[in-house]
Motif scaffolding. Structure first.
Motif, PDB file in Angstrom:
ATOM      1  N   ARG A  80       0.852  -1.189   0.000  1.00  0.00           N
ATOM      2  CA  ARG A  80       0.000   0.000   0.000  1.00  0.00           C
ATOM      3  C   ARG A  80       0.886   1.237   0.000  1.00  0.00           C
ATOM      4  O   ARG A  80       1.066   1.913   1.012  1.00  0.00           O
ATOM      5  N   ARG A  81       1.451   1.502  -1.164  1.00  0.00           N
ATOM      6  CA  ARG A  81       2.381   2.607  -1.320  1.00  0.00           C
ATOM      7  C   ARG A  81       2.237   3.154  -2.737  1.00  0.00           C
ATOM      8  O   ARG A  81       2.085   2.388  -3.696  1.00  0.00           O
ATOM      9  N   LYS A  87       4.114   7.606  -1.252  1.00  0.00           N
ATOM     10  CA  LYS A  87       3.239   7.929  -0.124  1.00  0.00           C
ATOM     11  C   LYS A  87       2.639   6.660   0.455  1.00  0.00           C
ATOM     12  O   LYS A  87       2.213   5.764  -0.276  1.00  0.00           O
ATOM     13  N   HIS A  88       2.636   6.573   1.794  1.00  0.00           N
ATOM     14  CA  HIS A  88       2.099   5.387   2.471  1.00  0.00           C
ATOM     15  C   HIS A  88       1.357   5.821   3.732  1.00  0.00           C
ATOM     16  O   HIS A  88       1.334   7.012   4.080  1.00  0.00           O
ATOM     17  N   GLY A  89       0.776   4.864   4.401  1.00  0.00           N
ATOM     18  CA  GLY A  89      -0.006   5.157   5.594  1.00  0.00           C
ATOM     19  C   GLY A  89       0.863   5.418   6.816  1.00  0.00           C
ATOM     20  O   GLY A  89       2.090   5.289   6.793  1.00  0.00           O
ATOM     21  N   ARG A 105      -4.286   2.194  12.313  1.00  0.00           N
ATOM     22  CA  ARG A 105      -3.517   2.365  11.083  1.00  0.00           C
ATOM     23  C   ARG A 105      -4.302   3.240  10.129  1.00  0.00           C
ATOM     24  O   ARG A 105      -5.475   2.973   9.855  1.00  0.00           O
ATOM     25  N   GLN A 106      -3.681   4.303   9.624  1.00  0.00           N
ATOM     26  CA  GLN A 106      -4.316   5.219   8.689  1.00  0.00           C
ATOM     27  C   GLN A 106      -3.660   5.032   7.321  1.00  0.00           C
ATOM     28  O   GLN A 106      -2.511   5.417   7.116  1.00  0.00           O
ATOM     29  N   HIS A 107      -4.384   4.393   6.396  1.00  0.00           N
ATOM     30  CA  HIS A 107      -3.825   4.080   5.091  1.00  0.00           C
ATOM     31  C   HIS A 107      -4.004   5.249   4.125  1.00  0.00           C
ATOM     32  O   HIS A 107      -4.927   6.061   4.264  1.00  0.00           O
ATOM     33  N   ALA A 108      -3.112   5.297   3.156  1.00  0.00           N
ATOM     34  CA  ALA A 108      -3.249   6.272   2.082  1.00  0.00           C
ATOM     35  C   ALA A 108      -4.292   5.788   1.071  1.00  0.00           C
ATOM     36  O   ALA A 108      -4.563   4.594   0.962  1.00  0.00           O
ATOM     37  N   ASN A 109      -4.855   6.739   0.349  1.00  0.00           N
ATOM     38  CA  ASN A 109      -5.886   6.414  -0.646  1.00  0.00           C
ATOM     39  C   ASN A 109      -5.191   5.953  -1.931  1.00  0.00           C
ATOM     40  O   ASN A 109      -4.973   6.725  -2.868  1.00  0.00           O
TER      41      ASN A 109
END
Length: 256
Positions: A80-81, A87-89, A105-109
């Protein structure tokens, strides 16, 4: 009371204990030296260019674990990058009604999108963050890919060149066939070479047909081609014959 036998035996027992300890120390020291030499030899033989067949590491050196040799690798890393900006969470806090705090955990969109590449005239498949689309509009896709060290020619794409569109428009619903000659021992050995047999052969060539987004290869007759093209088959019970044509009635024979 003084016991001369006990007093005389004290120096002997101490000397035996000291000798036993020194022998143990010597044995452990020798074992450590041998182990260190074995590890050093294994390390040197692993990094040396000459392969030692007697070494247990030779089998691991002979077997290659890279299963993608000669294949096209996707330069965008998994996870998830964002593939362009990285950009990642991150870690954030969540609170309950009593204001007790816990981590989350706050993930990136991260989305998988087809982005147009003007220089290559194609839609390139990328795994990017939603905020990266604004950066692509500002800097350009080629500049951002160059900064990220990504070769856009190695990514999955949709060709949008005018030549490609013209070819697809001219060859609709036709499966492209390679122009290269199919070679191989069995192909050449068991191929029919007699021109008379080739002319009298009733086998149709193997061809490819599209069927609901898939390609099917085979030898098709008229009914099969109708099914592939989603054309309903003719119902023989509803065939209307012309006047004056003699048609044999087989219904009575079937009933009997």
């Amino acid at each position: 009371a003084f016991n001369p036998a006990t007093q005389g035996s004290l120096p002997v027992s101490r000397f035996g204990t000291m000798a036993l300890r020194s022998s143990c120390y010597g044995t452990s020291l020798v074992l450590n030296i041998v182990l260190a030499m074995a590890m050093l030899y294994a390390l040197v033989s692993t990094h040396s260019g000459v392969e030692d067949l007697s070494s247990p590491m030779s089998m691991k050196q002979m077997v290659s674990r890279d299963v993608t040799v000669g294949a096209r690798k996707n330069p965008i890393k998994s996870g998830r990058r964002c593939g362009l900006t990285g950009k990642h969470g991150g870690i954030a806090y969540k609170y309950c009604f009593s204001h007790k705090r816990a981590t989350k955990r706050q993930h990136a969109n991260i989305q998988t999108k087809y982005v147009y590449w003007p220089e290559g005239q194609r839609m390139v498949k990328l795994k990017i963050a939603a905020s990266t689309l604004k950066s692509i509009e500002k800097k350009g896709l080629q500049q951002m890919a160059k900064e990220a060290g990504i070769d856009l020619n190695k990514l999955p794409f949709k060709d949008l060149r005018p030549e490609r569109k013209e070819y697809l428009q001219k060859n609709q619903m036709q499966v492209p066939v390679s122009k290269k000659k199919v070679t191989g021992h069995f192909r050449n050995a068991y191929r029919m070479k007699n021109p008379e047999k080739l002319a009298a052969s009733k086998k149709t060539p193997i061809e490819g047909k599209y069927y609901h987004g898939r390609i099917i290869f085979g030898r098709f007759n008229e009914d099969q081609l109708r099914q592939l093209n989603d054309i309903p088959l003719e119902d023989e019970s509803q065939i209307v014959y012309e006047e004056g044509v003699d048609v044999e009635d087989v219904s009575a024979a079937d009933q009997a």
